[in-house]
Design a protein around this motif. Structure first.
Motif, PDB file in Angstrom:
ATOM      1  N   PHE A 266       0.839  -1.202   0.000  1.00  0.00           N
ATOM      2  CA  PHE A 266       0.000   0.000   0.000  1.00  0.00           C
ATOM      3  C   PHE A 266       0.872   1.251   0.000  1.00  0.00           C
ATOM      4  O   PHE A 266       0.659   2.183  -0.782  1.00  0.00           O
ATOM      5  N   GLY A 267       1.892   1.272   0.863  1.00  0.00           N
ATOM      6  CA  GLY A 267       2.785   2.424   0.912  1.00  0.00           C
ATOM      7  C   GLY A 267       3.590   2.588  -0.361  1.00  0.00           C
ATOM      8  O   GLY A 267       3.663   3.678  -0.945  1.00  0.00           O
ATOM      9  N   ASN A 268       4.178   1.489  -0.827  1.00  0.00           N
ATOM     10  CA  ASN A 268       5.033   1.552  -2.023  1.00  0.00           C
ATOM     11  C   ASN A 268       4.262   1.978  -3.260  1.00  0.00           C
ATOM     12  O   ASN A 268       4.667   2.884  -4.001  1.00  0.00           O
ATOM     13  N   GLU A 269       3.138   1.306  -3.504  1.00  0.00           N
ATOM     14  CA  GLU A 269       2.404   1.529  -4.749  1.00  0.00           C
ATOM     15  C   GLU A 269       1.620   2.844  -4.737  1.00  0.00           C
ATOM     16  O   GLU A 269       1.421   3.453  -5.788  1.00  0.00           O
ATOM     17  N   SER A 270       1.180   3.281  -3.561  1.00  0.00           N
ATOM     18  CA  SER A 270       0.532   4.591  -3.479  1.00  0.00           C
ATOM     19  C   SER A 270       1.550   5.700  -3.726  1.00  0.00           C
ATOM     20  O   SER A 270       1.268   6.683  -4.430  1.00  0.00           O
ATOM     21  N   PHE A 271       2.747   5.549  -3.151  1.00  0.00           N
ATOM     22  CA  PHE A 271       3.774   6.571  -3.324  1.00  0.00           C
ATOM     23  C   PHE A 271       4.256   6.627  -4.773  1.00  0.00           C
ATOM     24  O   PHE A 271       4.506   7.707  -5.315  1.00  0.00           O
ATOM     25  N   LEU A 272       4.370   5.457  -5.403  1.00  0.00           N
ATOM     26  CA  LEU A 272       4.775   5.455  -6.805  1.00  0.00           C
ATOM     27  C   LEU A 272       3.731   6.158  -7.667  1.00  0.00           C
ATOM     28  O   LEU A 272       4.059   6.848  -8.634  1.00  0.00           O
ATOM     29  N   ASP A 273       2.466   6.006  -7.317  1.00  0.00           N
ATOM     30  CA  ASP A 273       1.403   6.710  -8.022  1.00  0.00           C
ATOM     31  C   ASP A 273       1.547   8.216  -7.851  1.00  0.00           C
ATOM     32  O   ASP A 273       1.334   8.992  -8.792  1.00  0.00           O
ATOM     33  N   GLU A 274       1.925   8.652  -6.647  1.00  0.00           N
ATOM     34  CA  GLU A 274       2.164  10.075  -6.402  1.00  0.00           C
ATOM     35  C   GLU A 274       3.334  10.586  -7.242  1.00  0.00           C
ATOM     36  O   GLU A 274       3.281  11.696  -7.791  1.00  0.00           O
ATOM     37  N   ILE A 275       4.393   9.790  -7.314  1.00  0.00           N
ATOM     38  CA  ILE A 275       5.554  10.183  -8.110  1.00  0.00           C
ATOM     39  C   ILE A 275       5.160  10.325  -9.581  1.00  0.00           C
ATOM     40  O   ILE A 275       5.550  11.286 -10.255  1.00  0.00           O
ATOM     41  N   ALA A 276       4.384   9.356 -10.068  1.00  0.00           N
ATOM     42  CA  ALA A 276       3.956   9.404 -11.465  1.00  0.00           C
ATOM     43  C   ALA A 276       3.157  10.667 -11.745  1.00  0.00           C
ATOM     44  O   ALA A 276       3.354  11.330 -12.770  1.00  0.00           O
ATOM     45  N   PHE A 277       2.259  11.030 -10.834  1.00  0.00           N
ATOM     46  CA  PHE A 277       1.452  12.232 -11.034  1.00  0.00           C
ATOM     47  C   PHE A 277       2.331  13.479 -11.013  1.00  0.00           C
ATOM     48  O   PHE A 277       2.191  14.366 -11.867  1.00  0.00           O
ATOM     49  N   ALA A 278       3.258  13.549 -10.054  1.00  0.00           N
ATOM     50  CA  ALA A 278       4.130  14.722  -9.943  1.00  0.00           C
ATOM     51  C   ALA A 278       5.028  14.872 -11.169  1.00  0.00           C
ATOM     52  O   ALA A 278       5.377  15.988 -11.568  1.00  0.00           O
ATOM     53  N   ALA A 279       5.403  13.733 -11.769  1.00  0.00           N
ATOM     54  CA  ALA A 279       6.295  13.752 -12.933  1.00  0.00           C
ATOM     55  C   ALA A 279       5.531  13.759 -14.254  1.00  0.00           C
ATOM     56  O   ALA A 279       6.150  13.711 -15.320  1.00  0.00           O
ATOM     57  N   SER A 280       4.197  13.797 -14.185  1.00  0.00           N
ATOM     58  CA  SER A 280       3.345  13.780 -15.380  1.00  0.00           C
ATOM     59  C   SER A 280       3.616  12.552 -16.246  1.00  0.00           C
ATOM     60  O   SER A 280       3.711  12.631 -17.476  1.00  0.00           O
ATOM     61  N   ILE A 281       3.759  11.399 -15.593  1.00  0.00           N
ATOM     62  CA  ILE A 281       3.955  10.124 -16.269  1.00  0.00           C
ATOM     63  C   ILE A 281       2.762   9.221 -15.933  1.00  0.00           C
ATOM     64  O   ILE A 281       2.312   9.180 -14.788  1.00  0.00           O
ATOM     65  N   ASP A 282       2.270   8.521 -16.898  1.00  0.00           N
ATOM     66  CA  ASP A 282       1.181   7.588 -16.655  1.00  0.00           C
ATOM     67  C   ASP A 282       1.606   6.554 -15.607  1.00  0.00           C
ATOM     68  O   ASP A 282       2.735   6.048 -15.658  1.00  0.00           O
ATOM     69  N   PRO A 283       0.734   6.222 -14.631  1.00  0.00           N
ATOM     70  CA  PRO A 283       1.139   5.324 -13.550  1.00  0.00           C
ATOM     71  C   PRO A 283       1.478   3.904 -13.991  1.00  0.00           C
ATOM     72  O   PRO A 283       2.303   3.255 -13.347  1.00  0.00           O
ATOM     73  N   LEU A 284       0.864   3.421 -15.049  1.00  0.00           N
ATOM     74  CA  LEU A 284       1.272   2.108 -15.539  1.00  0.00           C
ATOM     75  C   LEU A 284       2.603   2.218 -16.276  1.00  0.00           C
ATOM     76  O   LEU A 284       3.482   1.367 -16.135  1.00  0.00           O
ATOM     77  N   GLU A 285       2.753   3.297 -17.022  1.00  0.00           N
ATOM     78  CA  GLU A 285       3.977   3.481 -17.802  1.00  0.00           C
ATOM     79  C   GLU A 285       5.199   3.654 -16.912  1.00  0.00           C
ATOM     80  O   GLU A 285       6.294   3.176 -17.239  1.00  0.00           O
ATOM     81  N   ILE A 286       5.054   4.316 -15.763  1.00  0.00           N
ATOM     82  CA  ILE A 286       6.207   4.507 -14.892  1.00  0.00           C
ATOM     83  C   ILE A 286       6.703   3.177 -14.341  1.00  0.00           C
ATOM     84  O   ILE A 286       7.903   2.989 -14.126  1.00  0.00           O
ATOM     85  N   ARG A 287       5.795   2.240 -14.156  1.00  0.00           N
ATOM     86  CA  ARG A 287       6.199   0.912 -13.708  1.00  0.00           C
ATOM     87  C   ARG A 287       6.936   0.171 -14.827  1.00  0.00           C
ATOM     88  O   ARG A 287       7.958  -0.469 -14.590  1.00  0.00           O
ATOM     89  N   VAL A 288       6.410   0.277 -16.038  1.00  0.00           N
ATOM     90  CA  VAL A 288       7.035  -0.396 -17.182  1.00  0.00           C
ATOM     91  C   VAL A 288       8.446   0.157 -17.424  1.00  0.00           C
ATOM     92  O   VAL A 288       9.391  -0.587 -17.669  1.00  0.00           O
ATOM     93  N   ARG A 289       8.589   1.460 -17.346  1.00  0.00           N
ATOM     94  CA  ARG A 289       9.886   2.092 -17.617  1.00  0.00           C
ATOM     95  C   ARG A 289      10.963   1.680 -16.617  1.00  0.00           C
ATOM     96  O   ARG A 289      12.155   1.636 -16.953  1.00  0.00           O
ATOM     97  N   ASN A 290      10.559   1.412 -15.391  1.00  0.00           N
ATOM     98  CA  ASN A 290      11.542   1.191 -14.330  1.00  0.00           C
ATOM     99  C   ASN A 290      11.647  -0.258 -13.866  1.00  0.00           C
ATOM    100  O   ASN A 290      12.379  -0.552 -12.924  1.00  0.00           O
ATOM    101  N   LEU A 291      10.952  -1.157 -14.539  1.00  0.00           N
ATOM    102  CA  LEU A 291      10.985  -2.564 -14.169  1.00  0.00           C
ATOM    103  C   LEU A 291      11.889  -3.325 -15.137  1.00  0.00           C
ATOM    104  O   LEU A 291      11.766  -3.176 -16.352  1.00  0.00           O
ATOM    105  N   LYS A 292      12.790  -4.120 -14.596  1.00  0.00           N
ATOM    106  CA  LYS A 292      13.741  -4.868 -15.420  1.00  0.00           C
ATOM    107  C   LYS A 292      13.414  -6.355 -15.505  1.00  0.00           C
ATOM    108  O   LYS A 292      14.019  -7.084 -16.274  1.00  0.00           O
TER     109      LYS A 292
END
Length: 222
Positions: A11-37
Motif C-alpha cells: 500500500f505504501g510503495n504503490e501509493s507513493f509510486l502513483d504520487e511520483i507518477a502524477f508529480a512527474a506527469s507520467i502515466d502510472p502504468l507506464e512509470i512501472r514499465v519504464r523502471n521494471l527490469k
C-alpha cells in the motif's frame, strides 16, 4: 487473515509510486514499465494493459460530476521472490455520501505452473472480495477496556450488491515452478483502490478503511 504485513508495505510503495507518477506527469502504468527490469513482471503489466483496456492518465479529463469514476493500478512481486500480480481497479465515488464503490477489478496473475486453473481463479476472486471489504469498511473498534466490534452490525463486511466484477487472466508457465496464490493478490488491492480514488477525485487517502466520513473529509479538504 491474508497477507499480514505485505499488504501494508505494498500500500505504501504503490501509493507513493502513483504520487511520483502524477508529480512527474507520467502515466502510472507506464512509470512501472519504464523502471521494471524483470521480464516476467513486464509481461504481467503488458497483459494487464490489454486486459483492462488501459488508457494513459492525462488522455481523459477528471470526472467533475456527482459520481466520479477513476482507475488505479498496482503491481507486486510477492515477497520479492515469487508470484507476480498486476491489478487495475475501477471505482465510483459518491460525492454527497462519500461512499466508495469498487465496480471492477482486473487481475493478471503469474504463479508459474498452473495446476488447477479453476481453483486458482477462485483463490484470486476470494482475495479480491475479502480485501475490497477490508479496504472499504472493515475496522476493529475499541474503547479503553475492550473491543467493541463484536458482531456483523458493529463489524460489517462487504455485501453481495457491493461485490465487484473480477476479471482474471492467468499466465501459465508449465515448465516453471508452481508458486502459491493464497495471498499475493490481496497485497495489491488497497493501493489499486486508493490510486483509483485519486484518479477520480484528486484525493489521496493514506489509511484504510476508506469509509464515507474519511472520503468526505478528503473531498472537503481538496
Amino acid at each position: 487473515i491474508r497477507a499480514p504485513g505485505r499488504m501494508q508495505l505494498t500500500f505504501g510503495n504503490e501509493s507513493f509510486l502513483d504520487e511520483i507518477a502524477f508529480a512527474a506527469s507520467i502515466d502510472p502504468l507506464e512509470i512501472r514499465v519504464r523502471n521494471l527490469k524483470d521480464p516476467r513482471g513486464l509481461e504481467v503489466l503488458e497483459h494487464l494493459r490489454k486486459l483492462a483496456n488501459w488508457e494513459p492518465r492525462g488522455t481523459r479529463p477528471r470526472d467533475a460530476g456527482p459520481f466520479p469514476h477513476g482507475r488505479g493500478v498496482s503491481y507486486i512481486k510477492y515477497e520479492l521472490a515469487r508470484t507476480y500480480v498486476g491489478i487495475v481497479a475501477d471505482v465510483t465515488v459518491h460525492r454527497v455520501s462519500g461512499k466508495v464503490g469498487v465496480d471492477r477489478v482486473f487481475v493478471v496473475h503469474d504463479c508459474g505452473q498452473v495446476i488447477n486453473p479453476d481453483g486458482l481463479r477462485n483463490q484470486i476472486e476470494g482475495n479480491v472480495v475479502q480485501t475490497v471489504s477490508r479496504t472499504l469498511i472493515e475496522e476493529v473498534t475499541f474503547n479503553r477496556s475492550t473491543v467493541t466490534s463484536r458482531d456483523w452490525s458493529t463489524y460489517p463486511i462487504l455485501l453481495f450488491p457491493d461485490v465487484p466484477l473480477v476479471i482474471t487472466e492467468l499466465i501459465d508457465r508449465p515448465m516453471d515452478m508452481p508458486w502459491g496464490a493464497g495471498e499475493p493478490t490481496s497485497s495489491a488491492v488497497p493501493s489499486a483502490i486508493a490510486n483509483a480514488i485519486f484518479d477520480a477525485t484528486g484525493v489521496r487517502l493514506r489509511s484504510v478503511p476508506f469509509k464515507s466520513a474519511k472520503m468526505l473529509a478528503g473531498l472537503k479538504a481538496a
